[in-house]
Design a protein around this motif. Sequence first.
Motif, PDB file in Angstrom:
ATOM      1  N   HIS A 280       0.831  -1.205   0.000  1.00 12.64           N
ATOM      2  CA  HIS A 280       0.000   0.000   0.000  1.00 12.64           C
ATOM      3  C   HIS A 280       0.868   1.258   0.000  1.00 12.64           C
ATOM      4  O   HIS A 280       1.870   1.330   0.716  1.00 12.64           O
ATOM      5  CB  HIS A 280      -0.913   0.003   1.231  1.00 12.64           C
ATOM      6  CG  HIS A 280      -1.770   1.216   1.338  1.00 12.64           C
ATOM      7  ND1 HIS A 280      -2.631   1.606   0.343  1.00 12.64           N
ATOM      8  CD2 HIS A 280      -1.905   2.132   2.329  1.00 12.64           C
ATOM      9  CE1 HIS A 280      -3.263   2.709   0.721  1.00 12.64           C
ATOM     10  NE2 HIS A 280      -2.834   3.050   1.913  1.00 12.64           N
ATOM     11  N   ILE A 281       0.490   2.240  -0.807  1.00 13.11           N
ATOM     12  CA  ILE A 281       1.193   3.519  -0.856  1.00 13.11           C
ATOM     13  C   ILE A 281       0.487   4.482   0.090  1.00 13.11           C
ATOM     14  O   ILE A 281      -0.727   4.719  -0.044  1.00 13.11           O
ATOM     15  CB  ILE A 281       1.216   4.101  -2.282  1.00 13.11           C
ATOM     16  CG1 ILE A 281       1.846   3.095  -3.250  1.00 13.11           C
ATOM     17  CG2 ILE A 281       1.974   5.416  -2.305  1.00 13.11           C
ATOM     18  CD1 ILE A 281       1.749   3.521  -4.706  1.00 13.11           C
ATOM     19  N   LEU A 282       1.225   5.048   1.025  1.00 12.65           N
ATOM     20  CA  LEU A 282       0.638   5.966   1.984  1.00 12.65           C
ATOM     21  C   LEU A 282       0.310   7.309   1.340  1.00 12.65           C
ATOM     22  O   LEU A 282       0.964   7.745   0.385  1.00 12.65           O
ATOM     23  CB  LEU A 282       1.596   6.177   3.161  1.00 12.65           C
ATOM     24  CG  LEU A 282       1.949   4.938   3.992  1.00 12.65           C
ATOM     25  CD1 LEU A 282       2.942   5.312   5.086  1.00 12.65           C
ATOM     26  CD2 LEU A 282       0.693   4.327   4.596  1.00 12.65           C
ATOM     27  N   ASN A 283      -0.690   7.959   1.890  1.00 18.24           N
ATOM     28  CA  ASN A 283      -1.115   9.271   1.404  1.00 18.24           C
ATOM     29  C   ASN A 283      -0.240  10.340   2.057  1.00 18.24           C
ATOM     30  O   ASN A 283      -0.624  10.991   3.016  1.00 18.24           O
ATOM     31  CB  ASN A 283      -2.588   9.476   1.760  1.00 18.24           C
ATOM     32  CG  ASN A 283      -3.150  10.719   1.099  1.00 18.24           C
ATOM     33  OD1 ASN A 283      -2.449  11.398   0.353  1.00 18.24           O
ATOM     34  ND2 ASN A 283      -4.403  11.028   1.372  1.00 18.24           N
ATOM     35  N   THR A 284       0.980  10.529   1.523  1.00 16.96           N
ATOM     36  CA  THR A 284       1.931  11.436   2.148  1.00 16.96           C
ATOM     37  C   THR A 284       2.861  12.032   1.109  1.00 16.96           C
ATOM     38  O   THR A 284       3.099  11.445   0.058  1.00 16.96           O
ATOM     39  CB  THR A 284       2.760  10.705   3.226  1.00 16.96           C
ATOM     40  OG1 THR A 284       3.711  11.619   3.780  1.00 16.96           O
ATOM     41  CG2 THR A 284       3.500   9.516   2.648  1.00 16.96           C
ATOM     42  N   PHE A 285       3.400  13.222   1.413  1.00 15.40           N
ATOM     43  CA  PHE A 285       4.417  13.841   0.564  1.00 15.40           C
ATOM     44  C   PHE A 285       5.797  13.228   0.815  1.00 15.40           C
ATOM     45  O   PHE A 285       6.699  13.371   0.006  1.00 15.40           O
ATOM     46  CB  PHE A 285       4.527  15.342   0.875  1.00 15.40           C
ATOM     47  CG  PHE A 285       3.279  16.115   0.617  1.00 15.40           C
ATOM     48  CD1 PHE A 285       2.918  16.464  -0.668  1.00 15.40           C
ATOM     49  CD2 PHE A 285       2.466  16.511   1.667  1.00 15.40           C
ATOM     50  CE1 PHE A 285       1.772  17.192  -0.905  1.00 15.40           C
ATOM     51  CE2 PHE A 285       1.329  17.246   1.437  1.00 15.40           C
ATOM     52  CZ  PHE A 285       0.971  17.584   0.151  1.00 15.40           C
ATOM     53  N   ALA A 286       5.957  12.602   1.958  1.00 14.20           N
ATOM     54  CA  ALA A 286       7.280  12.159   2.395  1.00 14.20           C
ATOM     55  C   ALA A 286       7.724  10.908   1.646  1.00 14.20           C
ATOM     56  O   ALA A 286       6.929  10.199   1.023  1.00 14.20           O
ATOM     57  CB  ALA A 286       7.253  11.882   3.897  1.00 14.20           C
ATOM     58  N   SER A 287       9.027  10.620   1.744  1.00 14.54           N
ATOM     59  CA  SER A 287       9.574   9.392   1.168  1.00 14.54           C
ATOM     60  C   SER A 287       8.979   8.179   1.883  1.00 14.54           C
ATOM     61  O   SER A 287       8.709   8.223   3.089  1.00 14.54           O
ATOM     62  CB  SER A 287      11.093   9.379   1.318  1.00 14.54           C
ATOM     63  OG  SER A 287      11.669  10.492   0.676  1.00 14.54           O
ATOM     64  N   GLN A 288       8.780   7.093   1.122  1.00 15.16           N
ATOM     65  CA  GLN A 288       8.220   5.865   1.678  1.00 15.16           C
ATOM     66  C   GLN A 288       9.152   4.699   1.361  1.00 15.16           C
ATOM     67  O   GLN A 288       9.726   4.631   0.279  1.00 15.16           O
ATOM     68  CB  GLN A 288       6.838   5.578   1.093  1.00 15.16           C
ATOM     69  CG  GLN A 288       5.831   6.703   1.301  1.00 15.16           C
ATOM     70  CD  GLN A 288       4.481   6.346   0.747  1.00 15.16           C
ATOM     71  OE1 GLN A 288       3.898   5.321   1.090  1.00 15.16           O
ATOM     72  NE2 GLN A 288       3.952   7.200  -0.119  1.00 15.16           N
TER      73      GLN A 288
END
Length: 492
Positions: free
Chosen positions: A262-270
Amino acid sequence: MKTIFVKYSKERLAKFQTMTKIIQNKKGERFVIKELINIPDIPSHLDNMYDNYELLSSKYNVNLVKPKKTSSGLIFDMAKGSSFENLILECIEKNNLVKLKYYLESYLELINNMSTSEKIKFNPCENFKNIFGTYEKKEAVEILNPANIDLIFSNIFYEDNQFTIIDYEWIFHINIPKNYIIWRALSHFNNSHNIDLSEYFDIDLNNPTYQQMEENFCMYVNGPEQKYLIKSVLKKPVHSLDTLNSTSYIKLLLNNQLIKKHILNTFASQSFIFNIYTANIDFQTFRLYLLDNSCLIEIEELFLSDKNHSIINLRPYIKSNASRTIGNKFYFESVSPEISLNNFTIQSVKDFTINAKIRYVNIGKEALRKSIEIIKKEHFNQKVVCNDLLLLLKNTGNFKIVFFGASSGLKKRWQKFIDLGLNPDFICDNDVKKHGEYFNEYKIFSSNQIFNLADSKQKYLVIITSEYFNEITEQLNTYSNIGYIVKYKDII
Protein backbone atom coordinates in the motif's frame (compact mmCIF):
# COMPACT_ATOMS: atom_id res chain seq x y z
CA MET A 1 15.88 55.07 -13.26
CA LYS A 2 16.22 51.58 -14.75
CA THR A 3 13.13 49.58 -15.67
CA ILE A 4 13.27 46.04 -14.28
CA PHE A 5 9.80 44.72 -15.00
CA VAL A 6 6.71 45.86 -16.90
CA LYS A 7 3.25 44.31 -16.97
CA TYR A 8 0.27 45.61 -18.92
CA SER A 9 -3.30 44.67 -17.93
CA LYS A 10 -4.82 45.28 -21.34
CA GLU A 11 -7.41 42.52 -21.18
CA ARG A 12 -9.60 44.75 -18.99
CA LEU A 13 -12.11 47.41 -19.87
CA ALA A 14 -10.42 50.71 -20.71
CA LYS A 15 -11.18 52.34 -17.34
CA PHE A 16 -9.42 49.49 -15.50
CA GLN A 17 -6.38 49.05 -17.76
CA THR A 18 -3.12 49.60 -15.87
CA MET A 19 0.61 49.34 -16.32
CA THR A 20 2.69 48.02 -13.43
CA LYS A 21 6.41 48.74 -13.55
CA ILE A 22 9.34 47.97 -11.23
CA ILE A 23 12.14 50.52 -11.45
CA GLN A 24 15.55 50.82 -9.80
CA ASN A 25 17.56 53.94 -9.05
CA LYS A 26 21.34 54.31 -9.03
CA LYS A 27 21.47 53.36 -5.34
CA GLY A 28 19.87 50.02 -6.12
CA GLU A 29 16.57 51.00 -4.46
CA ARG A 30 13.49 49.63 -6.14
CA PHE A 31 10.00 51.05 -6.47
CA VAL A 32 6.72 49.96 -8.00
CA ILE A 33 4.82 52.30 -10.29
CA LYS A 34 1.17 51.91 -11.29
CA GLU A 35 -0.24 54.04 -14.09
CA LEU A 36 -3.41 53.99 -16.14
CA ILE A 37 -3.01 53.12 -19.79
CA ASN A 38 -6.07 55.21 -20.66
CA ILE A 39 -6.53 58.51 -18.82
CA PRO A 40 -10.25 59.07 -18.05
CA ASP A 41 -12.07 62.36 -17.48
CA ILE A 42 -13.69 61.02 -14.29
CA PRO A 43 -12.00 60.07 -10.98
CA SER A 44 -9.74 57.20 -11.94
CA HIS A 45 -9.26 53.63 -10.87
CA LEU A 46 -5.93 54.62 -9.29
CA ASP A 47 -7.57 57.45 -7.33
CA ASN A 48 -9.84 54.82 -5.84
CA MET A 49 -6.82 52.67 -5.05
CA TYR A 50 -5.21 55.52 -3.10
CA ASP A 51 -8.47 56.02 -1.17
CA ASN A 52 -8.56 52.28 -0.49
CA TYR A 53 -5.21 52.54 1.26
CA GLU A 54 -6.52 55.27 3.54
CA LEU A 55 -9.66 53.28 4.32
CA LEU A 56 -7.97 49.94 5.01
CA SER A 57 -5.25 51.57 7.12
CA SER A 58 -7.81 53.22 9.35
CA LYS A 59 -10.16 50.25 9.68
CA TYR A 60 -7.87 47.21 9.97
CA ASN A 61 -4.68 46.50 11.88
CA VAL A 62 -2.76 45.39 8.83
CA ASN A 63 0.44 46.44 7.04
CA LEU A 64 0.04 47.95 3.58
CA VAL A 65 2.63 49.30 1.19
CA LYS A 66 2.02 53.03 1.19
CA PRO A 67 1.32 54.75 -2.12
CA LYS A 68 2.38 58.23 -3.13
CA LYS A 69 0.59 60.14 -5.84
CA THR A 70 2.53 61.20 -8.92
CA SER A 71 1.50 63.23 -11.94
CA SER A 72 0.72 60.04 -13.83
CA GLY A 73 -0.28 57.50 -11.18
CA LEU A 74 1.03 55.97 -7.95
CA ILE A 75 4.46 54.93 -6.70
CA PHE A 76 5.15 52.44 -3.91
CA ASP A 77 8.23 51.34 -1.99
CA MET A 78 9.10 47.67 -2.54
CA ALA A 79 7.63 45.53 0.23
CA LYS A 80 10.01 44.00 2.74
CA GLY A 81 10.17 40.27 3.29
CA SER A 82 9.38 37.33 1.04
CA SER A 83 6.49 36.63 -1.26
CA PHE A 84 3.96 34.58 0.68
CA GLU A 85 3.36 32.50 -2.44
CA ASN A 86 7.05 31.61 -2.63
CA LEU A 87 7.09 30.64 1.04
CA ILE A 88 4.18 28.26 0.46
CA LEU A 89 5.93 26.71 -2.53
CA GLU A 90 9.14 26.33 -0.55
CA CYS A 91 7.29 24.40 2.17
CA ILE A 92 5.83 22.06 -0.43
CA GLU A 93 9.17 21.60 -2.19
CA LYS A 94 10.90 20.74 1.10
CA ASN A 95 7.97 18.64 2.32
CA ASN A 96 7.69 20.83 5.44
CA LEU A 97 4.03 20.24 6.20
CA VAL A 98 4.30 21.68 9.71
CA LYS A 99 5.43 25.06 8.45
CA LEU A 100 2.98 24.89 5.55
CA LYS A 101 0.11 24.42 7.98
CA TYR A 102 1.42 27.28 10.13
CA TYR A 103 1.57 29.66 7.16
CA LEU A 104 -1.93 28.75 5.99
CA GLU A 105 -3.36 29.12 9.48
CA SER A 106 -1.68 32.53 9.72
CA TYR A 107 -3.27 33.50 6.41
CA LEU A 108 -6.68 32.44 7.70
CA GLU A 109 -6.10 34.51 10.84
CA LEU A 110 -5.30 37.51 8.63
CA ILE A 111 -8.63 37.11 6.82
CA ASN A 112 -10.53 36.46 10.06
CA ASN A 113 -9.21 39.70 11.55
CA MET A 114 -10.89 41.58 8.73
CA SER A 115 -14.22 39.71 8.84
CA THR A 116 -17.23 39.75 11.14
CA SER A 117 -16.73 37.82 14.35
CA GLU A 118 -20.09 36.09 13.92
CA LYS A 119 -21.95 34.67 10.97
CA ILE A 120 -24.78 36.80 9.65
CA LYS A 121 -27.54 36.20 7.14
CA PHE A 122 -26.19 37.46 3.85
CA ASN A 123 -28.56 39.55 1.76
CA PRO A 124 -26.68 40.86 -1.29
CA CYS A 125 -27.27 44.51 -2.12
CA GLU A 126 -27.89 45.82 -5.63
CA ASN A 127 -24.26 46.85 -6.03
CA PHE A 128 -23.19 43.30 -5.19
CA LYS A 129 -25.61 41.90 -7.80
CA ASN A 130 -24.30 44.31 -10.45
CA ILE A 131 -20.74 43.05 -9.91
CA PHE A 132 -21.03 39.44 -8.70
CA GLY A 133 -24.53 38.44 -9.79
CA THR A 134 -27.17 36.74 -7.70
CA TYR A 135 -26.27 34.80 -4.56
CA GLU A 136 -28.66 31.92 -4.01
CA LYS A 137 -27.31 30.58 -0.72
CA LYS A 138 -29.44 31.44 2.30
CA GLU A 139 -27.18 30.30 5.15
CA ALA A 140 -25.46 32.66 7.56
CA VAL A 141 -21.88 33.51 6.58
CA GLU A 142 -18.94 35.58 7.79
CA ILE A 143 -18.47 38.68 5.66
CA LEU A 144 -15.94 41.43 4.97
CA ASN A 145 -16.87 45.08 4.46
CA PRO A 146 -14.91 46.82 3.06
CA ALA A 147 -13.61 43.75 1.28
CA ASN A 148 -10.29 43.30 -0.51
CA ILE A 149 -11.22 40.37 -2.75
CA ASP A 150 -7.70 40.08 -4.23
CA LEU A 151 -5.91 38.72 -1.16
CA ILE A 152 -4.20 36.06 -3.22
CA PHE A 153 -0.86 34.70 -1.96
CA SER A 154 1.20 36.58 -4.56
CA ASN A 155 -0.26 39.90 -3.33
CA ILE A 156 1.08 39.35 0.18
CA PHE A 157 4.60 39.55 1.62
CA TYR A 158 5.68 38.00 4.91
CA GLU A 159 8.46 38.92 7.33
CA ASP A 160 8.93 38.51 11.10
CA ASN A 161 5.49 36.90 11.50
CA GLN A 162 3.80 39.88 9.86
CA PHE A 163 1.93 40.19 6.60
CA THR A 164 2.21 43.13 4.23
CA ILE A 165 -0.46 43.55 1.56
CA ILE A 166 1.03 44.93 -1.64
CA ASP A 167 -2.11 45.21 -3.78
CA TYR A 168 -5.48 46.69 -2.83
CA GLU A 169 -6.81 47.48 -6.26
CA TRP A 170 -10.07 45.57 -5.89
CA ILE A 171 -11.78 46.89 -2.76
CA PHE A 172 -15.56 46.90 -2.52
CA HIS A 173 -17.56 48.78 0.09
CA ILE A 174 -20.21 46.10 0.32
CA ASN A 175 -20.68 42.84 2.19
CA ILE A 176 -18.65 40.01 0.59
CA PRO A 177 -18.63 36.41 1.91
CA LYS A 178 -15.28 35.66 3.57
CA ASN A 179 -14.96 32.21 2.01
CA TYR A 180 -15.21 33.64 -1.50
CA ILE A 181 -12.05 35.66 -0.86
CA ILE A 182 -10.24 32.56 0.45
CA TRP A 183 -11.57 30.55 -2.50
CA ARG A 184 -10.09 33.11 -4.92
CA ALA A 185 -6.66 32.79 -3.31
CA LEU A 186 -6.78 29.00 -3.49
CA SER A 187 -8.04 29.04 -7.09
CA HIS A 188 -5.29 31.38 -8.24
CA PHE A 189 -2.66 29.25 -6.52
CA ASN A 190 -4.04 26.06 -8.07
CA ASN A 191 -4.20 27.73 -11.46
CA SER A 192 -0.56 28.84 -11.25
CA HIS A 193 0.97 25.74 -9.71
CA ASN A 194 -1.63 22.98 -10.07
CA ILE A 195 -1.60 22.43 -6.30
CA ASP A 196 -4.82 22.11 -4.36
CA LEU A 197 -4.63 23.45 -0.79
CA SER A 198 -8.38 23.58 -0.23
CA GLU A 199 -8.33 20.73 2.30
CA TYR A 200 -6.68 23.08 4.79
CA PHE A 201 -9.67 25.42 4.59
CA ASP A 202 -12.54 23.01 3.95
CA ILE A 203 -13.44 24.89 0.77
CA ASP A 204 -14.35 23.20 -2.52
CA LEU A 205 -12.53 24.72 -5.49
CA ASN A 206 -15.36 23.52 -7.71
CA ASN A 207 -17.94 25.44 -5.64
CA PRO A 208 -20.51 26.56 -8.26
CA THR A 209 -21.58 29.66 -6.29
CA TYR A 210 -18.05 31.06 -6.11
CA GLN A 211 -17.35 30.06 -9.70
CA GLN A 212 -20.38 32.04 -10.85
CA MET A 213 -19.40 35.03 -8.70
CA GLU A 214 -15.95 34.96 -10.27
CA GLU A 215 -17.30 34.79 -13.81
CA ASN A 216 -19.54 37.77 -13.15
CA PHE A 217 -16.65 39.69 -11.62
CA CYS A 218 -14.58 38.89 -14.73
CA MET A 219 -17.28 40.40 -16.91
CA TYR A 220 -17.38 43.46 -14.64
CA VAL A 221 -13.61 43.98 -15.12
CA ASN A 222 -13.17 42.86 -18.73
CA GLY A 223 -16.58 43.33 -20.28
CA PRO A 224 -19.02 40.57 -21.28
CA GLU A 225 -17.04 39.56 -24.39
CA GLN A 226 -13.67 39.09 -22.71
CA LYS A 227 -12.20 36.43 -20.45
CA TYR A 228 -10.26 37.00 -17.24
CA LEU A 229 -7.14 34.93 -16.70
CA ILE A 230 -8.59 32.62 -14.06
CA LYS A 231 -11.80 31.90 -15.93
CA SER A 232 -10.25 29.20 -18.07
CA VAL A 233 -9.70 26.99 -15.03
CA LEU A 234 -12.92 27.58 -13.16
CA LYS A 235 -14.78 24.77 -14.88
CA LYS A 236 -12.04 22.19 -15.20
CA PRO A 237 -11.45 19.53 -12.55
CA VAL A 238 -9.07 20.38 -9.74
CA HIS A 239 -6.00 18.20 -9.52
CA SER A 240 -4.80 17.65 -5.99
CA LEU A 241 -1.14 17.70 -5.08
CA ASP A 242 -1.67 14.36 -3.38
CA THR A 243 -4.27 12.14 -5.03
CA LEU A 244 -3.08 8.85 -3.55
CA ASN A 245 -5.89 6.95 -1.89
CA SER A 246 -6.58 3.74 -0.03
CA THR A 247 -6.48 1.72 -3.27
CA SER A 248 -3.07 2.97 -4.41
CA TYR A 249 -0.46 0.19 -4.53
CA ILE A 250 3.10 -0.37 -5.67
CA LYS A 251 3.53 -3.89 -7.09
CA LEU A 252 6.57 -6.08 -7.63
CA LEU A 253 6.46 -8.87 -10.21
CA LEU A 254 9.25 -11.46 -10.14
CA ASN A 255 9.15 -15.03 -11.52
CA ASN A 256 5.35 -14.80 -11.83
CA GLN A 257 5.13 -13.87 -8.15
CA LEU A 258 3.21 -10.61 -7.59
CA ILE A 259 3.62 -8.72 -4.31
CA LYS A 260 1.85 -5.46 -3.63
CA LYS A 261 2.32 -2.83 -0.96
CA HIS A 262 0.00 0.00 0.00
CA ILE A 263 1.19 3.52 -0.86
CA LEU A 264 0.64 5.97 1.98
CA ASN A 265 -1.12 9.27 1.40
CA THR A 266 1.93 11.44 2.15
CA PHE A 267 4.42 13.84 0.56
CA ALA A 268 7.28 12.16 2.40
CA SER A 269 9.57 9.39 1.17
CA GLN A 270 8.22 5.86 1.68
CA SER A 271 10.11 2.60 2.14
CA PHE A 272 8.81 -0.61 0.59
CA ILE A 273 10.24 -4.03 1.46
CA PHE A 274 9.41 -7.04 -0.72
CA ASN A 275 10.37 -10.42 0.72
CA ILE A 276 11.35 -13.08 -1.84
CA TYR A 277 11.67 -16.72 -0.79
CA THR A 278 12.11 -18.32 -4.21
CA ALA A 279 15.45 -19.60 -5.52
CA ASN A 280 16.68 -19.50 -9.14
CA ILE A 281 15.32 -16.04 -9.79
CA ASP A 282 15.31 -14.74 -13.34
CA PHE A 283 15.77 -11.00 -12.87
CA GLN A 284 14.79 -10.39 -16.47
CA THR A 285 11.22 -10.88 -15.19
CA PHE A 286 11.64 -8.07 -12.64
CA ARG A 287 8.94 -5.41 -12.91
CA LEU A 288 8.10 -2.72 -10.38
CA TYR A 289 4.70 -1.20 -11.12
CA LEU A 290 4.77 2.18 -9.40
CA LEU A 291 1.15 3.36 -9.65
CA ASP A 292 -1.92 3.21 -11.87
CA ASN A 293 -1.50 6.81 -12.98
CA SER A 294 0.96 9.24 -14.50
CA CYS A 295 3.37 10.52 -11.89
CA LEU A 296 6.61 12.20 -11.01
CA ILE A 297 8.63 10.17 -8.50
CA GLU A 298 12.04 10.26 -6.89
CA ILE A 299 13.72 6.85 -6.44
CA GLU A 300 16.04 7.47 -3.53
CA GLU A 301 17.04 3.84 -2.97
CA LEU A 302 16.62 0.52 -4.75
CA PHE A 303 18.70 -2.41 -3.55
CA LEU A 304 18.73 -6.15 -2.94
CA SER A 305 19.61 -7.48 0.52
CA ASP A 306 20.13 -11.15 1.41
CA LYS A 307 20.01 -12.93 4.77
CA ASN A 308 23.74 -12.31 5.26
CA HIS A 309 23.04 -8.56 4.99
CA SER A 310 24.93 -8.28 1.72
CA ILE A 311 23.61 -5.37 -0.32
CA ILE A 312 23.56 -4.93 -4.08
CA ASN A 313 22.62 -1.50 -5.40
CA LEU A 314 20.07 -1.89 -8.21
CA ARG A 315 19.77 1.74 -9.24
CA PRO A 316 22.49 1.56 -11.93
CA TYR A 317 20.47 -1.19 -13.66
CA ILE A 318 17.14 0.65 -13.75
CA LYS A 319 15.30 0.73 -17.04
CA SER A 320 11.93 2.48 -17.18
CA ASN A 321 9.14 3.69 -19.44
CA ALA A 322 9.57 7.23 -18.08
CA SER A 323 9.33 9.95 -20.69
CA ARG A 324 12.13 11.83 -18.97
CA THR A 325 14.73 10.96 -16.32
CA ILE A 326 17.04 13.44 -14.59
CA GLY A 327 19.09 12.11 -11.69
CA ASN A 328 16.74 10.21 -9.38
CA LYS A 329 13.65 11.94 -10.79
CA PHE A 330 11.44 9.95 -13.15
CA TYR A 331 8.68 11.63 -15.19
CA PHE A 332 6.06 9.11 -16.29
CA GLU A 333 3.46 10.27 -18.81
CA SER A 334 2.20 6.69 -19.08
CA VAL A 335 -0.68 5.73 -16.79
CA SER A 336 1.20 2.44 -16.22
CA PRO A 337 4.58 3.60 -14.92
CA GLU A 338 7.05 0.79 -14.38
CA ILE A 339 10.74 0.02 -14.01
CA SER A 340 12.71 -3.12 -14.87
CA LEU A 341 16.35 -4.12 -14.52
CA ASN A 342 18.65 -3.93 -17.51
CA ASN A 343 21.48 -6.53 -17.77
CA PHE A 344 21.34 -7.45 -14.09
CA THR A 345 22.28 -11.02 -13.23
CA ILE A 346 23.32 -12.81 -10.07
CA GLN A 347 24.65 -16.35 -9.63
CA SER A 348 22.51 -17.69 -6.81
CA VAL A 349 20.38 -16.01 -4.21
CA LYS A 350 17.60 -17.17 -1.90
CA ASP A 351 15.57 -15.59 0.86
CA PHE A 352 16.27 -11.97 0.01
CA THR A 353 14.43 -8.67 -0.02
CA ILE A 354 14.00 -5.95 -2.60
CA ASN A 355 14.08 -2.58 -0.85
CA ALA A 356 12.78 0.60 -2.45
CA LYS A 357 12.65 4.13 -1.05
CA ILE A 358 10.42 6.30 -3.20
CA ARG A 359 8.84 9.74 -2.93
CA TYR A 360 5.66 10.40 -4.91
CA VAL A 361 6.07 14.04 -5.86
CA ASN A 362 3.17 14.60 -8.25
CA ILE A 363 0.24 12.59 -9.53
CA GLY A 364 -1.85 13.00 -12.69
CA LYS A 365 -1.22 14.30 -16.20
CA GLU A 366 -1.85 17.98 -15.48
CA ALA A 367 0.47 17.99 -12.49
CA LEU A 368 3.05 16.08 -14.50
CA ARG A 369 2.86 18.53 -17.39
CA LYS A 370 3.54 21.42 -15.05
CA SER A 371 6.47 19.62 -13.48
CA ILE A 372 8.00 18.80 -16.85
CA GLU A 373 7.85 22.44 -17.93
CA ILE A 374 9.62 23.45 -14.72
CA ILE A 375 12.34 20.87 -15.10
CA LYS A 376 12.98 21.94 -18.68
CA LYS A 377 13.98 25.34 -17.37
CA GLU A 378 15.99 23.85 -14.50
CA HIS A 379 17.78 21.70 -17.07
CA PHE A 380 19.86 24.68 -18.12
CA ASN A 381 21.53 24.90 -14.72
CA GLN A 382 23.97 22.27 -16.05
CA LYS A 383 26.31 24.07 -18.43
CA VAL A 384 27.43 21.13 -20.59
CA VAL A 385 23.90 19.78 -21.07
CA CYS A 386 22.71 23.30 -21.66
CA ASN A 387 25.00 23.92 -24.66
CA ASP A 388 24.08 20.61 -26.28
CA LEU A 389 20.38 21.23 -25.77
CA LEU A 390 20.60 24.77 -27.10
CA LEU A 391 22.18 23.56 -30.32
CA LEU A 392 19.64 20.76 -30.62
CA LEU A 393 16.78 23.24 -30.31
CA LYS A 394 18.40 25.58 -32.77
CA ASN A 395 18.92 22.82 -35.33
CA THR A 396 15.39 21.47 -35.09
CA GLY A 397 14.03 24.86 -36.05
CA ASN A 398 11.08 24.52 -33.67
CA PHE A 399 12.15 27.35 -31.38
CA LYS A 400 12.96 30.95 -32.20
CA ILE A 401 15.84 32.35 -30.15
CA VAL A 402 15.38 35.66 -28.35
CA PHE A 403 18.15 37.62 -26.64
CA PHE A 404 16.62 39.57 -23.73
CA GLY A 405 18.68 42.63 -22.82
CA ALA A 406 20.23 44.92 -25.43
CA SER A 407 22.97 46.05 -23.06
CA SER A 408 26.70 46.66 -23.09
CA GLY A 409 27.02 43.16 -21.64
CA LEU A 410 25.43 41.69 -24.77
CA LYS A 411 27.79 43.72 -26.94
CA LYS A 412 30.75 42.32 -25.00
CA ARG A 413 29.53 38.72 -25.29
CA TRP A 414 28.08 38.90 -28.79
CA GLN A 415 30.89 37.12 -30.57
CA LYS A 416 30.86 34.25 -28.06
CA PHE A 417 27.19 33.61 -28.84
CA ILE A 418 27.90 33.70 -32.58
CA ASP A 419 30.84 31.31 -32.17
CA LEU A 420 28.43 28.85 -30.50
CA GLY A 421 26.13 29.12 -33.50
CA LEU A 422 23.48 30.97 -31.47
CA ASN A 423 22.22 33.65 -33.82
CA PRO A 424 19.10 35.33 -32.39
CA ASP A 425 15.85 35.69 -34.24
CA PHE A 426 14.88 38.66 -32.07
CA ILE A 427 16.37 41.01 -29.49
CA CYS A 428 14.16 42.63 -26.87
CA ASP A 429 14.63 44.98 -23.94
CA ASN A 430 12.45 46.57 -21.23
CA ASP A 431 13.87 50.06 -21.86
CA VAL A 432 11.26 51.83 -24.00
CA LYS A 433 13.94 54.26 -25.23
CA LYS A 434 15.65 51.39 -27.05
CA HIS A 435 12.52 50.10 -28.81
CA GLY A 436 12.82 50.61 -32.55
CA GLU A 437 16.58 51.14 -32.39
CA TYR A 438 19.05 48.60 -33.76
CA PHE A 439 21.66 46.38 -32.14
CA ASN A 440 24.11 44.82 -34.62
CA GLU A 441 21.50 45.20 -37.37
CA TYR A 442 18.77 43.61 -35.20
CA LYS A 443 15.77 45.76 -34.40
CA ILE A 444 15.04 45.97 -30.66
CA PHE A 445 11.49 45.07 -29.60
CA SER A 446 9.52 45.05 -26.37
CA SER A 447 8.66 41.67 -24.92
CA ASN A 448 4.97 42.14 -25.76
CA GLN A 449 5.80 42.83 -29.40
CA ILE A 450 7.50 39.44 -29.67
CA PHE A 451 5.64 37.10 -27.37
CA ASN A 452 2.13 38.44 -28.02
CA LEU A 453 2.35 37.83 -31.75
CA ALA A 454 -0.68 36.37 -33.50
CA ASP A 455 1.09 33.05 -34.10
CA SER A 456 0.44 31.58 -30.65
CA LYS A 457 1.84 28.19 -31.72
CA GLN A 458 5.36 29.59 -32.09
CA LYS A 459 7.61 28.66 -29.17
CA TYR A 460 10.55 30.72 -27.98
CA LEU A 461 13.87 30.03 -26.30
CA VAL A 462 14.93 33.12 -24.37
CA ILE A 463 18.55 33.79 -23.42
CA ILE A 464 18.68 36.47 -20.72
CA THR A 465 21.77 38.53 -21.52
CA SER A 466 21.47 40.94 -18.58
CA GLU A 467 22.16 40.54 -14.86
CA TYR A 468 18.47 40.79 -13.86
CA PHE A 469 17.74 37.12 -14.38
CA ASN A 470 15.18 36.59 -11.58
CA GLU A 471 13.16 39.69 -12.41
CA ILE A 472 13.10 38.98 -16.15
CA THR A 473 12.26 35.30 -15.54
CA GLU A 474 9.26 36.37 -13.48
CA GLN A 475 8.20 38.64 -16.32
CA LEU A 476 8.64 35.91 -18.95
CA ASN A 477 6.60 33.41 -16.94
CA THR A 478 3.51 35.50 -17.71
CA TYR A 479 3.73 34.36 -21.36
CA SER A 480 2.47 30.93 -22.36
CA ASN A 481 4.63 30.41 -25.47
CA ILE A 482 8.10 30.43 -23.89
CA GLY A 483 9.56 26.95 -23.78
CA TYR A 484 12.99 27.64 -22.26
CA ILE A 485 14.65 30.42 -20.26
CA VAL A 486 18.45 30.45 -20.01
CA LYS A 487 21.00 32.63 -18.20
CA TYR A 488 23.89 33.75 -20.37
CA LYS A 489 26.24 32.62 -17.57
CA ASP A 490 25.13 29.03 -18.15
CA ILE A 491 26.22 29.17 -21.77
CA ILE A 492 29.45 31.14 -22.00
